[in-house]
Every structure is written in C-alpha cells, then in structure tokens.
Enzyme design. Sequence first.
Site, PDB file in Angstrom:
ATOM      1  N   ASN A   1      -2.549   2.935   3.476  1.00 14.42           N
ATOM      2  CA  ASN A   1      -1.565   4.134   3.922  1.00 14.42           C
ATOM      3  C   ASN A   1      -2.623   5.590   3.156  1.00 14.42           C
ATOM      4  OD1 ASN A   1       0.057   3.570   5.246  1.00 14.42           O
ATOM      5  ND2 ASN A   1       1.709   2.925   3.654  1.00 14.42           N
TER       6      ASN A   1
ATOM      7  N   THR B   1       3.016  -5.827   2.205  1.00 14.12           N
ATOM      8  CA  THR B   1       3.613  -4.818   3.634  1.00 14.12           C
ATOM      9  C   THR B   1       2.248  -4.005   3.229  1.00 14.12           C
ATOM     10  OG1 THR B   1       4.222  -3.634   1.714  1.00 14.12           O
ATOM     11  CG2 THR B   1       5.707  -5.130   2.723  1.00 14.12           C
TER      12      THR B   1
ATOM     13  N   ASP C   1       0.994  -0.934  -0.301  1.00 12.29           N
ATOM     14  CA  ASP C   1      -0.512   0.277   0.087  1.00 12.29           C
ATOM     15  C   ASP C   1       0.790   1.292   0.139  1.00 12.29           C
ATOM     16  OD1 ASP C   1      -0.740   0.371   2.806  1.00 12.29           O
ATOM     17  OD2 ASP C   1       0.767  -0.563   3.053  1.00 12.29           O
TER      18      ASP C   1
ATOM     19  N   PHE D   1      -0.667  -0.590  11.890  1.00 18.36           N
ATOM     20  CA  PHE D   1      -1.785   0.231  11.399  1.00 18.36           C
ATOM     21  C   PHE D   1      -2.441  -1.155  11.014  1.00 18.36           C
ATOM     22  CE2 PHE D   1      -3.471   2.886   8.773  1.00 18.36           C
ATOM     23  CZ  PHE D   1      -3.045   2.498   7.349  1.00 18.36           C
ATOM     24  N   ASN D   2      -1.370  -1.552   9.753  1.00 23.97           N
ATOM     25  CA  ASN D   2      -1.695  -2.746   8.811  1.00 23.97           C
ATOM     26  C   ASN D   2      -2.570  -3.936   8.937  1.00 23.97           C
ATOM     27  OD1 ASN D   2      -0.114  -1.846   6.824  1.00 23.97           O
ATOM     28  ND2 ASN D   2       1.549  -2.772   7.257  1.00 23.97           N
TER      29      ASN D   2
ATOM     30  N   ASP E   1       6.932   1.289   1.849  1.00 25.77           N
ATOM     31  CA  ASP E   1       6.601   0.367   0.925  1.00 25.77           C
ATOM     32  C   ASP E   1       7.442   0.976  -0.497  1.00 25.77           C
ATOM     33  OD1 ASP E   1       4.065   1.185   2.562  1.00 25.77           O
ATOM     34  OD2 ASP E   1       3.209  -0.904   1.886  1.00 25.77           O
TER      35      ASP E   1
ATOM     36  N   HIS F   1       9.490  -0.195   8.865  1.00 26.59           N
ATOM     37  CA  HIS F   1       8.801  -1.393   8.360  1.00 26.59           C
ATOM     38  C   HIS F   1       8.709  -2.177   6.923  1.00 26.59           C
ATOM     39  CE1 HIS F   1       6.873   0.661  11.886  1.00 26.59           C
ATOM     40  NE2 HIS F   1       6.856   2.180  11.282  1.00 26.59           N
ATOM     41  N   ASP F   2       8.357  -2.031   6.434  1.00 27.64           N
ATOM     42  CA  ASP F   2       8.104  -2.658   5.300  1.00 27.64           C
ATOM     43  C   ASP F   2       9.442  -2.855   4.303  1.00 27.64           C
ATOM     44  OD1 ASP F   2       5.276  -0.867   4.080  1.00 27.64           O
ATOM     45  OD2 ASP F   2       5.652  -2.122   6.001  1.00 27.64           O
TER      46      ASP F   2
HETATM   47  O1  RIB Z   1       2.597   0.013  10.362  1.00 24.26           O
HETATM   48  C1  RIB Z   1       3.439   0.021   9.452  1.00 24.26           C
HETATM   49  C2  RIB Z   1       3.009  -0.012   8.313  1.00 24.26           C
HETATM   50  O2  RIB Z   1       1.624   0.773   8.104  1.00 24.26           O
HETATM   51  C3  RIB Z   1       3.734  -0.058   6.790  1.00 24.26           C
HETATM   52  O3  RIB Z   1       3.628  -1.467   6.511  1.00 24.26           O
HETATM   53  C4  RIB Z   1       3.304   1.455   6.567  1.00 24.26           C
HETATM   54  O4  RIB Z   1       3.625   0.822   5.003  1.00 24.26           O
HETATM   55  C5  RIB Z   1       1.893   1.486   7.414  1.00 24.26           C
HETATM   56  O5  RIB Z   1       1.360   0.762   6.165  1.00 24.26           O
HETATM   57 CA    CA Z   2       2.824  -0.296   3.972  1.00 25.07          CA
END
Ligand code: RIB
Ligand code: CA
Length: 309
Positions: A41, A127, A11, A169-170, A16, A243-244
């Site tokens: 996102n 991701t 996303d 979040f994801n 990403d 993160h990703d």
């Molecule tokens: O919490 C981090 C994740 O949430 C990452 O994948 C970032 O791109 C958001 O999507």
């Molecule tokens: Ca992401």
Amino acid sequence: MAPRPLIIDCDPGVDDAVALLLAFSAPDALEILGITTVAGNVSGALTAQNACIVRAIAEREDVPVFAGADRPLLAEAMEAGHFHGRNGLGDLEFPAPGKGVEQAGAVAFLAETLRAAAPASISIAVTGPLTNIALALRAAPDAAQGVREIVLMGGARSEGGNITASAEFNIYADPHAAQMVFASGLPITALGLDVTHQIRTNPARMARLEALGAARARAACQFLRFGERVEREHAGHDGAPLHDPAVIAYLLAPETFETAAAEIAVETESALTRGHTAVEFRLSKPSAARWGVRADADAVFDLIARRLA
Ligand code: RIB
Ligand code: CA
C-alpha cells in the site's frame, strides 16, 4: 484450546491496521509469533513503521515486528496510497511508537521460525503482496514443513479486479510472488474480493463499533471511516469492504465463511491481465487451495465488536 501459533505478514494500510487490531485483541485464540511487513500500500519503511504504531495502540509490544521486502520480486514497485493516505494510516496522526522493528529481517524470521517449527504447526495470515512469503520459501524450501496453512487476502474471480479490470491489488502488486506461493502446494485459503466485498461497513455496524470505548476500537473506527470515504470517492460504493480483517475473522471463526476447493493460478506475463487469479473449481487433481465464496457479514462484524470491546 491452546492459542494457534500465527505469523501475520502485512502492508499497513488502513484495513491491515484493523486486521492487526483484531488479531492483537485475541491472545486467547492467536499466539502471534511475529508481524512481518512488506511494501505494498505504501513503502516498506512506512508499512514497518505503521505496524509498530498499530502494535502500540493495541498495547501488544510483546509481539516483534520484522521489516521485509521493499519491492516486488520482478514487477516494478507500485503503491496504493490513494486508498490508504500518504502515511498509509488514513493520514491520521498517532504518537511515535516506543518500540521499533527487530534487527532481523522478515524473510530470515519466516525461514528460521518455520524451519524450526513442529510439522504443520504455524499458520500464516497474509494481507499484502506475497513477496516475503515467496522469498522465504525460495531461500528455505524446507521451511514449508512448518506451515499449517496460509490464509491470504488476495485475488478476484466473480467480482473482477480493484486495481485493474482483472486483478486485485495484493496479487497485482507482486504477481510472480503470488504465483510461486499458489504453486507451492501448501494449504492455502484465499479470501478474494468475491468474499471481502460481501463484508462492508454500514451505519448500524459502525454505530455498534463506535459505541465501544477501548482505544483499539476507536482507532479501528477511524481507519474504517477513512476506508468508507475512499470507497465512496474512488469506487462509488457505500460501505468500506473489510478486506484484511476477513483473514483474521476466518482464523478466529472459519464457520462464518464458505470456501470451495479450487485450482488457483496467477497471470504473470500479460501487462493487460497481470495479477489475474484464474480460479478453477472443476479440479483435474486434488488441490490444497480453497477459494472464499461466501461470508456471514453480520457474524464477522459481531466478532469484531466482541473482540474490540
Ligand atoms: O485489494 C485489497 C488489498 O489491497 C488489501 O490488502 C489492502 O490493504 C490492499 O493491500
Ligand atoms: Ca493489505
């Protein structure tokens, strides 16, 4: 060794975008069959467009992009634009990509590719929210036969949440999809905040990346610098967590991570704890899921610098 067949579901999203640039830079190790995009996102339309923009920066328009779900399975849609800019790419402007998304949708691509694949042959990097993966497994349960493993960025255990006190979040964005995927019994490695918060930019790491000349390195640094600003403003931390990119780094160099077998389940009922990942290492039965516990951040940044050079 032959490159590993891989589908990346994402996303984009600035992190990403860095993950995609890293994956596109490793054709010797990763045979990217396709990129599938999902709302997360930013909107589904923007994540699809952003994947095409990053693909063009990487000069990898040989890889098809398939647009996917524009909303979660059941939860109300929400975005994280404040972490990624209004356009999802750090409010940076890039030339319009020459090539757009395919006619086929992401879920059809996932289902048909996995169904036709050799058994346990295709890795899936996720991701973003898990909506597309859940929809594909629901539409075509037999597609699971083609999955070698799912490596996803999502969840939080010891770190607490980043979108609420208890959720990352994801997983929060589509908790029902996440629960379906974790309950599928497929081999899953989940890299949550516990491990991605160990992999942060710092001046020395950024100096090495910014000394690289390639366009993909310059773009990655722009995304990382935006991530640093947002992390400082919203979380009060120095250093953007990768993160990703951690998902792609894991696929390229799993030895830079430590994971542990775990039972992982997702809270879907309570508004207060929606998207919480319950990660249990005391197994009551064998589990095909693993939870990321440690990362060698220097090794991850060294990998990124070597690949983006
Ligand atoms: O919490 C981090 C994740 O949430 C990452 O994948 C970032 O791109 C958001 O999507
Ligand atoms: Ca992401």
